[in-house]
Design a protein around this motif. Sequence first.
Motif, PDB file in Angstrom:
ATOM      1  N   ARG A 133       0.778  -1.192  -0.055  1.00 25.41           N
ATOM      2  CA  ARG A 133      -0.060  -0.004   0.152  1.00 25.41           C
ATOM      3  C   ARG A 133       0.833   1.093  -0.013  1.00 25.41           C
ATOM      4  N   ILE A 134       1.880   1.390   0.806  1.00 21.37           N
ATOM      5  CA  ILE A 134       2.951   2.321   0.879  1.00 21.37           C
ATOM      6  C   ILE A 134       3.481   2.601  -0.422  1.00 21.37           C
ATOM      7  N   MET A 135       3.874   1.617  -1.471  1.00 26.16           N
ATOM      8  CA  MET A 135       4.536   1.852  -2.258  1.00 26.16           C
ATOM      9  C   MET A 135       3.766   1.856  -3.866  1.00 26.16           C
ATOM     10  N   PHE A 136       2.202   1.547  -3.550  1.00 26.13           N
ATOM     11  CA  PHE A 136       1.713   1.568  -4.874  1.00 26.13           C
ATOM     12  C   PHE A 136       1.659   2.914  -5.427  1.00 26.13           C
ATOM     13  N   PRO A 137       1.267   4.073  -5.024  1.00 24.81           N
ATOM     14  CA  PRO A 137       1.603   5.244  -5.586  1.00 24.81           C
ATOM     15  C   PRO A 137       2.726   5.585  -6.532  1.00 24.81           C
ATOM     16  N   TYR A 138       3.711   4.581  -6.300  1.00 24.15           N
ATOM     17  CA  TYR A 138       4.938   4.714  -7.049  1.00 24.15           C
ATOM     18  C   TYR A 138       4.655   4.337  -8.629  1.00 24.15           C
ATOM     19  N   LEU A 139       3.546   3.398  -8.852  1.00 20.42           N
ATOM     20  CA  LEU A 139       3.339   3.035 -10.203  1.00 20.42           C
ATOM     21  C   LEU A 139       2.691   4.251 -10.758  1.00 20.42           C
ATOM     22  N   ALA A 140       1.859   4.887 -10.305  1.00 22.48           N
ATOM     23  CA  ALA A 140       1.367   6.336 -10.873  1.00 22.48           C
ATOM     24  C   ALA A 140       2.255   7.013 -11.253  1.00 22.48           C
ATOM     25  N   ALA A 141       3.205   7.584 -10.306  1.00 22.85           N
ATOM     26  CA  ALA A 141       4.335   8.636 -10.641  1.00 22.85           C
ATOM     27  C   ALA A 141       5.307   7.998 -11.638  1.00 22.85           C
ATOM     28  N   MET A 142       5.539   6.665 -11.924  1.00 23.03           N
ATOM     29  CA  MET A 142       6.347   6.273 -12.942  1.00 23.03           C
ATOM     30  C   MET A 142       5.667   6.067 -14.167  1.00 23.03           C
TER      31      MET A 142
END
Length: 521
Positions: A133-142
Amino acid sequence: MSLIKKFASVGGATMASRVLGFVREAMIAAFLGAGPVADAFYAAFRFPNLFRRLFAEGAFNAAFVPLFAREIEAGGQAAAKKFAEQVLSVLLLSLFAPSALAMIFMPFLVGTVIAPKFASDPEKFDLTVLLARIMFPYLAAMSLVAMLAGILNSLRRDFLAALAPVLLNVVLVTGLLAAGYLDLSAPETGKILGWSVTVSGLLQLGLLVLAIKREGFALGLVRPRLTPAVKRLLWLALPAAITGGITQINLLVGQIIASAQDGAIAIINYADRLNQLPLGVIGIAIGVVLLPELSRALQAGDIKEAQYLQNRSLEFGLAITVPAAVGLALLPEPIIALVFERGAFTRETTLITSTVLAAFAVGLPAFVLSKIFTPVFYAREDMRTPMWASTLSVVINIVGSLLLFPRLGVMGLAVATSLAGWISALYLGQRLVARDLFRPAAVTVRRVLLIVAGAALMGALLWWAEATFPHLLLDATLLVRLASVIVTVVLAAVVYFGFAFVTGALDRAEFARLLKRRRKP
């Protein structure tokens, strides 16, 4: 700038990221070893990373770059900017809902897709859910980073887009140093790593936004609309989504199966980190440079230039990858011990990880060949042939993993991945030749054969060195082992490159021009 110089420029930026990646992995190995927190972090990180490579870097770039190149060739930068703004608006809209749903239903995803075997360990399972959950926003940014990088690559501004991933490793290393300074527990260190991943994604996005503005290509937001150009992008991206993350799909399959064995996921990741050095540096450099160059050549109707690009890419890719594969296959234990064996990473872990690395190395040339062959189809807007190759590879990997894991343990997963990679590469090569899309030039065939011969000669030296000096390479002090490995690798490189230059396997004039350029102040 020549094609080889472009490869070297992008490869140099990628090398910087990979070197920092080694520092990162060595620190994680020392802090977490192959324990439950390392398993949880790598399992959680691979899920958004998988979708990033599938849909953002893989499918999106495969479809976006040829269409963007067409807009540049046909209507200039104004038309290309209009197209990019349309795509950006649709991309932003499409990222929000899936990301929100994934974060809400993360326990279900961890229990069914990410690491189902973790359910038997509630603490490990809960930590994996939290980190994902903490790292999933990384997908949108990348995903946004991938689009901006595609624009920069199409504008022939390759270096900064390739350098951006360095920020991921810089932030992670900084986070680990902070965790060590604060003497945090393993679970708390895992959380620091998770937040570091997300922060790095935002920093990469900010860097490329500034780079786009410097090129006078600042993008505005428009009302999302499915214009004919955007529909074409989505239509091309659908089969490319299946194709783009072939390596990641195979690794995810291995992760699901490996979750039944404690420490296996971390071991696969440590071995893959070393395997990804040549694969990432060479494969990414070729993919980043070749697709836009090939797309623009084909849009201009320059078939001769397209054939030249393909032949030189094949020579360059194999000239670096084949000796790298031989080195990793024959010298895995000293390399693993030197890079990772300290703290929680024991000699037993080194022995297991080295067998996995050797098995991965066998498939290394195959994955680079796929990186060379696939853009030839993408540049012609043929997304389906690579899709069938990817599907074939995944099926072989799943069957191979299920058959070999009970017999060979975690090494069996790497063997299955390499086998699948070779079958996929051979299929793509056969389709190129059958459709007369690529005919290797006689000089290219000659050079490839000489590259293989030179790598075999180098391999003989490595085999003799490990058999003759095992104590210096494995059991001496750290400084002695470091010196021994460096001397062995340097001698092997002298043998290989000496043979390659003398026989003409490598272009001495091109290499001299490259060195001259790098020595300029």
